[in-house]
Design a protein around this motif. Sequence first.
Motif, PDB file in Angstrom:
ATOM      1  N   HIS A 211       0.854  -1.190   0.000  1.00 27.89           N
ATOM      2  CA  HIS A 211       0.000   0.000   0.000  1.00 27.89           C
ATOM      3  C   HIS A 211       0.890   1.240   0.000  1.00 27.89           C
ATOM      4  CE1 HIS A 211      -2.808   2.900   2.305  1.00 27.89           C
ATOM      5  NE2 HIS A 211      -3.042   2.992   1.005  1.00 27.89           N
ATOM      6  N   TRP A 212       0.536   2.212  -0.838  1.00 29.38           N
ATOM      7  CA  TRP A 212       1.284   3.477  -0.904  1.00 29.38           C
ATOM      8  C   TRP A 212       0.338   4.562  -1.376  1.00 29.38           C
ATOM      9  CZ3 TRP A 212       1.923   6.751  -5.035  1.00 29.38           C
ATOM     10  CH2 TRP A 212       2.905   7.741  -4.934  1.00 29.38           C
ATOM     11  N   GLN A 213       0.547   5.787  -0.870  1.00 28.17           N
ATOM     12  CA  GLN A 213      -0.246   6.891  -1.349  1.00 28.17           C
ATOM     13  C   GLN A 213       0.558   8.184  -1.305  1.00 28.17           C
ATOM     14  OE1 GLN A 213      -3.766   7.402   0.989  1.00 28.17           O
ATOM     15  NE2 GLN A 213      -2.705   8.224   2.770  1.00 28.17           N
ATOM     16  N   ALA A 214       0.159   9.128  -2.163  1.00 27.70           N
ATOM     17  CA  ALA A 214       0.794  10.437  -2.220  1.00 27.70           C
ATOM     18  C   ALA A 214      -0.288  11.495  -2.167  1.00 27.70           C
ATOM     19  CB  ALA A 214       1.614  10.577  -3.506  1.00 27.70           C
ATOM     20  N   SER A 215      -0.077  12.489  -1.350  1.00 24.56           N
ATOM     21  CA  SER A 215      -1.045  13.581  -1.216  1.00 24.56           C
ATOM     22  C   SER A 215      -0.796  14.632  -2.291  1.00 24.56           C
ATOM     23  CB  SER A 215      -0.923  14.216   0.161  1.00 24.56           C
ATOM     24  OG  SER A 215       0.361  14.817   0.313  1.00 24.56           O
ATOM     25  N   GLY A 216      -1.765  15.500  -2.450  1.00 30.18           N
ATOM     26  CA  GLY A 216      -1.593  16.588  -3.395  1.00 30.18           C
ATOM     27  C   GLY A 216      -0.440  17.498  -3.007  1.00 30.18           C
ATOM     28  N   GLU A 217      -0.256  17.711  -1.694  1.00 32.70           N
ATOM     29  CA  GLU A 217       0.844  18.559  -1.225  1.00 32.70           C
ATOM     30  C   GLU A 217       2.196  17.959  -1.594  1.00 32.70           C
ATOM     31  OE1 GLU A 217      -1.679  17.546   0.563  1.00 32.70           O
ATOM     32  OE2 GLU A 217      -2.803  19.411   0.953  1.00 32.70           O
ATOM     33  N   GLU A 240      -9.018  13.468  -0.289  1.00 32.88           N
ATOM     34  CA  GLU A 240      -8.728  12.395  -1.233  1.00 32.88           C
ATOM     35  C   GLU A 240      -7.249  12.439  -1.609  1.00 32.88           C
ATOM     36  OE1 GLU A 240     -10.287  10.934  -5.658  1.00 32.88           O
ATOM     37  OE2 GLU A 240     -10.570  13.004  -4.993  1.00 32.88           O
ATOM     38  N   PRO A 241      -6.584  11.290  -1.708  1.00 29.83           N
ATOM     39  CA  PRO A 241      -5.181  11.305  -2.108  1.00 29.83           C
ATOM     40  C   PRO A 241      -5.031  11.654  -3.587  1.00 29.83           C
ATOM     41  CG  PRO A 241      -5.958   9.049  -1.949  1.00 29.83           C
ATOM     42  CD  PRO A 241      -7.075   9.932  -1.426  1.00 29.83           C
ATOM     43  N   VAL A 281      -2.092  -4.629  -9.716  1.00 36.61           N
ATOM     44  CA  VAL A 281      -1.935  -3.222  -9.344  1.00 36.61           C
ATOM     45  C   VAL A 281      -3.293  -2.569  -9.410  1.00 36.61           C
ATOM     46  CG1 VAL A 281      -0.833  -1.023  -9.855  1.00 36.61           C
ATOM     47  CG2 VAL A 281       0.425  -3.147 -10.242  1.00 36.61           C
ATOM     48  N   MET A 282      -3.677  -1.915  -8.290  1.00 30.76           N
ATOM     49  CA  MET A 282      -4.963  -1.229  -8.196  1.00 30.76           C
ATOM     50  C   MET A 282      -4.707   0.183  -7.703  1.00 30.76           C
ATOM     51  SD  MET A 282      -6.212  -4.576  -6.233  1.00 30.76           S
ATOM     52  CE  MET A 282      -4.461  -4.838  -5.939  1.00 30.76           C
ATOM     53  N   SER A 283      -5.454   1.138  -8.208  1.00 30.82           N
ATOM     54  CA  SER A 283      -5.215   2.523  -7.784  1.00 30.82           C
ATOM     55  C   SER A 283      -6.516   3.308  -7.734  1.00 30.82           C
ATOM     56  CB  SER A 283      -4.218   3.200  -8.728  1.00 30.82           C
ATOM     57  OG  SER A 283      -4.724   3.267 -10.039  1.00 30.82           O
ATOM     58  N   ARG A 284      -6.506   4.344  -6.890  1.00 31.76           N
ATOM     59  CA  ARG A 284      -7.613   5.296  -6.824  1.00 31.76           C
ATOM     60  C   ARG A 284      -7.035   6.668  -6.545  1.00 31.76           C
ATOM     61  NH1 ARG A 284     -10.562   3.176  -1.232  1.00 31.76           N
ATOM     62  NH2 ARG A 284      -8.747   3.379   0.151  1.00 31.76           N
ATOM     63  N   GLY A 285      -7.865   7.686  -6.674  1.00 30.90           N
ATOM     64  CA  GLY A 285      -7.397   9.059  -6.575  1.00 30.90           C
ATOM     65  C   GLY A 285      -7.529   9.743  -7.916  1.00 30.90           C
ATOM     66  N   VAL A 286      -7.033  10.985  -8.003  1.00 28.91           N
ATOM     67  CA  VAL A 286      -7.171  11.744  -9.251  1.00 28.91           C
ATOM     68  C   VAL A 286      -6.136  11.347 -10.292  1.00 28.91           C
ATOM     69  CG1 VAL A 286      -8.197  13.725  -8.072  1.00 28.91           C
ATOM     70  CG2 VAL A 286      -5.711  13.608  -8.358  1.00 28.91           C
ATOM     71  N   GLY A 330     -14.563  -6.745   1.704  1.00 30.04           N
ATOM     72  CA  GLY A 330     -14.207  -5.386   2.095  1.00 30.04           C
ATOM     73  C   GLY A 330     -13.329  -4.648   1.117  1.00 30.04           C
ATOM     74  N   ILE A 331     -13.122  -5.204  -0.071  1.00 28.17           N
ATOM     75  CA  ILE A 331     -12.246  -4.535  -1.038  1.00 28.17           C
ATOM     76  C   ILE A 331     -12.902  -3.244  -1.522  1.00 28.17           C
ATOM     77  CG2 ILE A 331     -13.165  -5.842  -3.020  1.00 28.17           C
ATOM     78  CD1 ILE A 331     -10.330  -5.793  -4.211  1.00 28.17           C
ATOM     79  N   PRO A 332     -12.175  -2.130  -1.553  1.00 28.51           N
ATOM     80  CA  PRO A 332     -12.775  -0.865  -1.992  1.00 28.51           C
ATOM     81  C   PRO A 332     -12.887  -0.801  -3.508  1.00 28.51           C
ATOM     82  CG  PRO A 332     -10.475  -0.526  -1.416  1.00 28.51           C
ATOM     83  CD  PRO A 332     -10.792  -1.960  -1.083  1.00 28.51           C
ATOM     84  N   SER A 333     -13.524   0.225  -4.010  1.00 25.53           N
ATOM     85  CA  SER A 333     -13.601   0.438  -5.459  1.00 25.53           C
ATOM     86  C   SER A 333     -12.357   1.199  -5.925  1.00 25.53           C
ATOM     87  CB  SER A 333     -14.866   1.221  -5.828  1.00 25.53           C
ATOM     88  OG  SER A 333     -14.854   2.489  -5.191  1.00 25.53           O
ATOM     89  N   PHE A 334     -11.974   0.961  -7.184  1.00 25.98           N
ATOM     90  CA  PHE A 334     -10.772   1.582  -7.725  1.00 25.98           C
ATOM     91  C   PHE A 334     -11.072   2.245  -9.062  1.00 25.98           C
ATOM     92  CE2 PHE A 334      -9.249  -2.069  -5.213  1.00 25.98           C
ATOM     93  CZ  PHE A 334      -8.437  -1.396  -4.309  1.00 25.98           C
ATOM     94  N   GLU A 335     -10.282   3.286  -9.363  1.00 29.39           N
ATOM     95  CA  GLU A 335     -10.367   3.905 -10.683  1.00 29.39           C
ATOM     96  C   GLU A 335      -9.733   3.007 -11.754  1.00 29.39           C
ATOM     97  OE1 GLU A 335      -9.985   5.961  -8.020  1.00 29.39           O
ATOM     98  OE2 GLU A 335     -11.964   6.817  -8.398  1.00 29.39           O
ATOM     99  N   ALA A 336      -8.715   2.249 -11.359  1.00 27.63           N
ATOM    100  CA  ALA A 336      -8.030   1.373 -12.313  1.00 27.63           C
ATOM    101  C   ALA A 336      -7.521   0.141 -11.583  1.00 27.63           C
ATOM    102  CB  ALA A 336      -6.873   2.115 -12.990  1.00 27.63           C
TER     103      ALA A 336
END
Length: 702
Positions: A211-217, A240-241, A281-286, A330-336
């Motif tokens: 698991h990894w995420q990056a913020s807009g900042e 949202e990340p 590989v699954m991802s969400r966010g903008v 419990g798997i969330p939804s993803f954009e890709a």
Amino acid sequence: MAGRIVLLFTCLFILPAADAELSDSKRAMIRELFPSATVIQDKLPDFPVYPVYQLQELLGYAYESVDHSRLQGFAGKPISLLIGLDTKGRFTGVKVLNHHEPVFLHGLGEEPLFAFVDQYEGRSLREQIIVSTSNSSRSGRTSDGSVVHFDGVSKATVSVLIINDTVLSSALKVARTKLEGFAQSAPTRAKPEFFEPLSWQQLVDRGFIGHWQASGEAIEAALGRPLSDYPVDIEPAGGEPFSELFFGYINSPMVGRNLLGNEGYQRLMQRLDDNAQVLAVMSRGVFPHVSEEFVPGSSPDRIGLIQNNLAVEMRDLNLLDQDLDFHAAGIPSFEARHLFRVGGNAGFNPGAQASLKLNVALARNHLMVDSTSLTIPVKFNDSLFETVEVAPNPRDMREPVWVGLWKERWWQISLLVLSLALLTMFFAKQRTLSRHPRLVHRFRWGFLFFTLFFIGFYAQGQLSVVNVYTLFLAIWDGFSLNVFLLDPVIFILWVYTFITLFIWGRGLFCGWLCPFGALQEMAAWLGEKLKFRQARIPEHWHRRLILIKYPILLGLVGTAFYSLTLAGQLAEVEPFKTSITLLFVRYWPFVVYAVGLLVTGMFIHKFYCRYLCPLGAGLAVLGRLRLFSWLDRVELCGNPCQHCKNACGINAIRKDGRVDYDECIQCLECVVILRDEEACVDKRLENRKRARQENILATDAS
């Protein structure tokens, strides 16, 4: 006696050393690869590379590809390259030492080959190099993070793919042996029995899914400007990340069975070969891990995988659908979300440290693009894996080059196989269908157009005598089916032609599947429509002239074992490369020769096929082993009736009515005549006899 012993020891010790020394020409080529070099050492005795120094500093190594990779080229011989690799794993250049690829020697010329290998200069083993093979591929040399797209060479796809595989596999071998940071870790594999039912969150919490995420900042800090400066709305809202990624090694039952379910996991594993490795590989966010322009089944455009300083190939399997999807509790939804096959030349060690590179490129306007690359550590829970005693060979663990080509050309393969199935059904039912002359003629001309424009001009499926002596050389030097599988259209046509030789003889290929043969048929038709006087070669001369193609065949095959270069030059007796492969865009003498044969064919039906074609000669020899003689004859054929002989444009029917299967192209014209109540003399005589008997019976009855 003592003098002979001294001479013997001189040969044993001095000659090998002389062989290891650099020639002046090769030393000059290495200096072109390393312009700042001051010292170029001879080839090392323990590992075949040439160390290159600037004073005392090691710049890198030059080496000959044939010392590390013996992959056969399209002509059946390895392509010899001189390759420079610096200490950081970057290519300083690639030079062609020797090759026998026909399309470059006597077709396109060598400039496209040199332009192709020039693309390696400055590229790194850390990048995933993909050779564009389709007409719709992106032009120029572009790089998307760790993915680099090379321009292929139209009409020479097989050759450049072989070169790419040779360059990368040999460079990988040199890097792992001589360069720091490229050594392999202890090999691991997924534990086959390690499993317990877990929810999505449990998989993430225990480190079975990364698991990894990056913020807009964080992205703004990396780019050096706020996200509001970009016209596309990519500012995360409400906490949202900017981008959040999850990734897991599907081969592990703990991950694969929990994500896909037991049935889905088993179906996936059955569809893959034993050495296939799959990363989810699954991802969400903008900013997901693929863009909107991503093409399913290709390599991802925003993300790359790195291990041991090497780019690991990632290719979308395009398998996620209603029958195969993620079902973890419990798997969330993803954009890709994607399943990627990973490995390539570098291989992949799932239990070792690796990293994903997320490449962020944002356009401020149509001219200015800001970009940054974010490193995502990839290290799964060690309990998923066990150590393997013997290190795997990366070449055995990656998908062969030909597999990707077959997948890429799936629709061409499907259309070709369907057309061959239709042709087979037509020939199997020829005795019934030949009762309908109009149907036979329309089908034949329709198929000839398909052969010329699809099989020939588009799919480049023109068989050649070059394929014949390439096969002989491959058998002589050590046969490898992988080389022949690199061109699926050619491979399928050869397999089909070889099988049908024993059923119908050479005619099925020569009369229906040869693009240049179809072009000759059309030239002959045009000559008739223009009312050109058709020349009839006297029978005794015809029987002598048809033998010319056999010594041509023997000469070409024999020359190939002596000199492939000379054999390639002599193979220009075939006009196929000029007319079909290069579409007459070539040096004028070749064009004049090919056009001359077609013009001659407007006066003498299929002149080249009848008298000069070495490929037709080879097929005729094998065609003598056919199991059946399909073309029926009747008692009056040849004695006295000569209708079929006169109608046979290729003159494959003898005066006594027998069909010469060595020359027959299976046009079925004689079969149609034989079934025609008006055209066949035998049928007309039978009909007259029947009519007379009916008249006699009618008279007696009255």
